[in-house]
Write an enzyme that holds these catalytic residues in place. Structure first.
Site, PDB file in Angstrom:
ATOM      1  N   GLY A  83      -8.028   9.267  -3.184  1.00 53.25           N
ATOM      2  CA  GLY A  83      -8.611   8.103  -3.847  1.00 53.25           C
ATOM      3  C   GLY A  83      -8.385   8.098  -5.347  1.00 53.25           C
ATOM      4  O   GLY A  83      -8.667   7.103  -6.026  1.00 53.25           O
TER       5      GLY A  83
ATOM      6  N   HIS B 201      -3.472  -9.473   3.679  1.00 53.15           N
ATOM      7  CA  HIS B 201      -2.532 -10.259   4.487  1.00 53.15           C
ATOM      8  C   HIS B 201      -1.206 -10.448   3.773  1.00 53.15           C
ATOM      9  O   HIS B 201      -0.132 -10.344   4.383  1.00 53.15           O
ATOM     10  CB  HIS B 201      -3.139 -11.623   4.812  1.00 53.15           C
ATOM     11  CG  HIS B 201      -4.194 -11.577   5.881  1.00 53.15           C
ATOM     12  ND1 HIS B 201      -4.892 -12.692   6.283  1.00 53.15           N
ATOM     13  CD2 HIS B 201      -4.677 -10.545   6.623  1.00 53.15           C
ATOM     14  CE1 HIS B 201      -5.744 -12.351   7.239  1.00 53.15           C
ATOM     15  NE2 HIS B 201      -5.638 -11.056   7.452  1.00 53.15           N
TER      16      HIS B 201
ATOM     17  N   PRO C  88     -10.287  -0.609   7.706  1.00 50.65           N
ATOM     18  CA  PRO C  88     -11.172  -1.730   7.986  1.00 50.65           C
ATOM     19  C   PRO C  88     -12.478  -1.612   7.221  1.00 50.65           C
ATOM     20  O   PRO C  88     -13.079  -0.538   7.170  1.00 50.65           O
ATOM     21  CB  PRO C  88     -11.402  -1.618   9.504  1.00 50.65           C
ATOM     22  CG  PRO C  88     -10.215  -0.884  10.004  1.00 50.65           C
ATOM     23  CD  PRO C  88      -9.854   0.085   8.924  1.00 50.65           C
TER      24      PRO C  88
ATOM     25  N   TYR D 256      -1.520 -17.992  12.250  1.00 55.55           N
ATOM     26  CA  TYR D 256      -2.926 -18.390  12.405  1.00 55.55           C
ATOM     27  C   TYR D 256      -3.217 -19.170  13.685  1.00 55.55           C
ATOM     28  O   TYR D 256      -4.230 -18.902  14.358  1.00 55.55           O
ATOM     29  CB  TYR D 256      -3.394 -19.158  11.162  1.00 55.55           C
ATOM     30  CG  TYR D 256      -3.686 -18.221  10.028  1.00 55.55           C
ATOM     31  CD1 TYR D 256      -4.931 -17.611   9.908  1.00 55.55           C
ATOM     32  CD2 TYR D 256      -2.711 -17.909   9.075  1.00 55.55           C
ATOM     33  CE1 TYR D 256      -5.200 -16.723   8.880  1.00 55.55           C
ATOM     34  CE2 TYR D 256      -2.971 -17.019   8.045  1.00 55.55           C
ATOM     35  CZ  TYR D 256      -4.213 -16.431   7.952  1.00 55.55           C
ATOM     36  OH  TYR D 256      -4.477 -15.536   6.938  1.00 55.55           O
TER      37      TYR D 256
ATOM     38  N   SER E  20      -1.771   2.755  -3.101  1.00 56.47           N
ATOM     39  CA  SER E  20      -2.049   2.354  -4.481  1.00 56.47           C
ATOM     40  C   SER E  20      -0.890   2.718  -5.392  1.00 56.47           C
ATOM     41  O   SER E  20      -0.238   3.760  -5.217  1.00 56.47           O
ATOM     42  CB  SER E  20      -3.316   3.046  -4.994  1.00 56.47           C
ATOM     43  OG  SER E  20      -4.445   2.633  -4.280  1.00 56.47           O
TER      44      SER E  20
ATOM     45  N   GLU F 151      -3.460 -17.604   0.452  1.00 58.17           N
ATOM     46  CA  GLU F 151      -2.270 -16.755   0.584  1.00 58.17           C
ATOM     47  C   GLU F 151      -1.009 -17.447   0.091  1.00 58.17           C
ATOM     48  O   GLU F 151      -0.142 -16.797  -0.512  1.00 58.17           O
ATOM     49  CB  GLU F 151      -2.131 -16.296   2.037  1.00 58.17           C
ATOM     50  CG  GLU F 151      -3.221 -15.298   2.432  1.00 58.17           C
ATOM     51  CD  GLU F 151      -3.447 -15.183   3.931  1.00 58.17           C
ATOM     52  OE1 GLU F 151      -2.567 -15.617   4.708  1.00 58.17           O
ATOM     53  OE2 GLU F 151      -4.506 -14.665   4.322  1.00 58.17           O
TER      54      GLU F 151
ATOM     55  N   PHE G 288     -10.966   0.695  -0.581  1.00 60.49           N
ATOM     56  CA  PHE G 288     -10.918   1.523   0.610  1.00 60.49           C
ATOM     57  C   PHE G 288      -9.795   1.031   1.495  1.00 60.49           C
ATOM     58  O   PHE G 288      -9.736  -0.153   1.815  1.00 60.49           O
ATOM     59  CB  PHE G 288     -12.248   1.467   1.367  1.00 60.49           C
ATOM     60  CG  PHE G 288     -12.210   2.185   2.685  1.00 60.49           C
ATOM     61  CD1 PHE G 288     -12.095   3.556   2.726  1.00 60.49           C
ATOM     62  CD2 PHE G 288     -12.249   1.487   3.873  1.00 60.49           C
ATOM     63  CE1 PHE G 288     -12.036   4.233   3.932  1.00 60.49           C
ATOM     64  CE2 PHE G 288     -12.184   2.142   5.094  1.00 60.49           C
ATOM     65  CZ  PHE G 288     -12.084   3.524   5.120  1.00 60.49           C
ATOM     66  N   PHE G 289      -8.892   1.948   1.901  1.00 62.05           N
ATOM     67  CA  PHE G 289      -7.764   1.547   2.737  1.00 62.05           C
ATOM     68  C   PHE G 289      -8.095   1.808   4.199  1.00 62.05           C
ATOM     69  O   PHE G 289      -7.932   2.897   4.717  1.00 62.05           O
ATOM     70  CB  PHE G 289      -6.488   2.267   2.315  1.00 62.05           C
ATOM     71  CG  PHE G 289      -5.997   1.788   0.991  1.00 62.05           C
ATOM     72  CD1 PHE G 289      -5.349   0.562   0.888  1.00 62.05           C
ATOM     73  CD2 PHE G 289      -6.217   2.514  -0.160  1.00 62.05           C
ATOM     74  CE1 PHE G 289      -4.905   0.089  -0.336  1.00 62.05           C
ATOM     75  CE2 PHE G 289      -5.783   2.041  -1.393  1.00 62.05           C
ATOM     76  CZ  PHE G 289      -5.129   0.828  -1.472  1.00 62.05           C
TER      77      PHE G 289
END
Length: 391
Positions: A276, A85, A383, A95, A209, A137, A380-381
């Protein structure tokens, strides 16, 4: 704190969420974007189109319901999502909007079964969970701003140079447009790049990354060019084909919890599939500079030698790192269960990054071999639902 009555009501909805969760989140996103299309400047359009984000949110809502009486159990997930986020620029004012449309979707899908008591309970529960995210956050944004050269949200960076690393991966060296230093970061973390692509109505954000050891003058990301017809590839194709040296990109502060951890004398195994390899390069360069005698096994998988990035750089690191074992694997001799059994030290910390299918195989194989969740770290990029089979 939630009352016991609220907790009981939330718990009673678990079976319903198991059946109707994805339907609820699909309706949620449809109604949300209909009313607030500006939020499409934040969300990943490709994940939306493929239904990945809907499934991921459904799983998160389900997990929150299961653990509503012990929310500390989902704290690691909260922190991981909070990093995402912060790199996307999510703000506290988002939110209440999300909460409103989540409750609306529950009502639309469940109809009369969504009683006022259930909606009230979920409204309370969402408020508690949202406050947790907002608090975590806020701390992250504040810490980012306090760092030397730090900032919150997005900042302009200039592409100093583009360097091909393989047939499909190119590195982008990014310097702050205001000539300031860049903040420190943990090897393995990522940044977001936000772009406005000609012909597209909304901005697009992708996370990449940082692929080199931290330095005060620049960031490096190394981007795989996806297929032109792949919805996930719009930004990578734009970066490869349209962005030139000297162009400006909007960049977030570093984020992410896929970083080196554990005891400094413990053996490490890196397992990288395709692009990766990028966060692992940052870790490797850092270890080469600060801990060159560390016992390391590095297994790199790529489709072909032409697709493998950073092989020469890793081979040069071997000259400095006396206990580094490095092996590459291609389609004809890919990483399989036998390789993992032979090459991965049972006492090592294992860092895995790559495509979803590759990671599912590696992580599930290691779990079956007796590795603990504490030993296995992964990035892992996409969902998180794409990796649920590995858990």
């Amino acid at each position: 704190m939630l009352s016991q009555e609220t907790i009981n009501i939330i718990k009673s909805t678990v079976p319903v969420l198991e059946v109707h969760g994805t339907q609820i989140t699909t309706v949620f996103y449809e109604e949300l974007f209909k009313a607030h299309p500006e939020l499409l400047n934040i969300f990943n359009h490709a994940n939306q189109a493929q239904g990945k984000q809907q499934t991921a949110l459904a799983n998160a809502v389900y997990a929150a319901a299961v653990h509503i009486d012990k929310l500390e159990k989902i704290l690691p997930t909260v922190v991981q999502i909070a990093h995402k986020h912060v790199s996307l620029g999510v703000k506290p004012e988002h939110y209440p909007i999300v909460g409103e449309y989540l409750l609306k979707a529950i009502k639309m899908v469940l109809g009369d079964n969504a009683t006022p008591e259930i909606l009230h309970a979920w409204g309370e529960a969402y408020g508690v969970i949202a406050d947790a995210f907002i608090g975590v956050e806020a701390t992250m944004y504040e810490e980012n701003e306090k760092k030397e050269g730090g900032w919150a949200y997005f900042k302009d960076f200039v592409v100093e140079k583009k360097v091909p690393e393989s047939d499909v991966i190119t590195s982008f060296y990014l310097k702050p447009a205001d000539a300031a230093h860049v903040p420190s970061y943990e090897p393995g973390q990522y940044i977001s790049v936000r772009v406005s692509i000609p012909g597209e109505e909304y901005m697009m954000i992708r996370q990449y990354s940082l692929s080199k050891t931290p330095s005060s003058d620049l960031f490096r990301i190394s981007v795989k060019k996806e297929d032109d017809n792949n919805p996930d590839g719009k930004v990578s194709v734009y970066l490869h084909d349209q962005v030139k040296e000297g162009d400006t990109l909007e960049v977030s502060a570093p984020a992410g919890d896929f970083t080196l951890s554990g005891k400094s004398d413990k053996a490490i195994t890196f397992i990288a599939g395709g692009v990766g390899i990028t966060p692992i390069m940052s870790m490797m360069e850092t270890l080469a500079a600060k801990d060159p005698s560390r016992e390391i096994v590095f297994l790199q998988a790529a489709r072909t030698p032409a697709y493998a990035a950073f092989t020469k750089q890793i081979q040069s690191l071997q000259e400095k790192m006396s206990n580094l074992t490095y092996k590459t694997y291609y389609e004809e001799n890919r990483i399989d269960e036998t390789v993992l059994k032979e090459m991965v030290n049972a006492d090592s910390d294992v860092y895995v990054c790559g495509p979803a299918g590759f990671m599912e195989f590696v992580i599930s194989t290691l779990y079956r071999a007796g590795f603990s969740k504490e030993q296995i770290h992964f990035e892992f990029f996409g969902p998180a639902a794409d990796l649920e089979k590995a858990e």
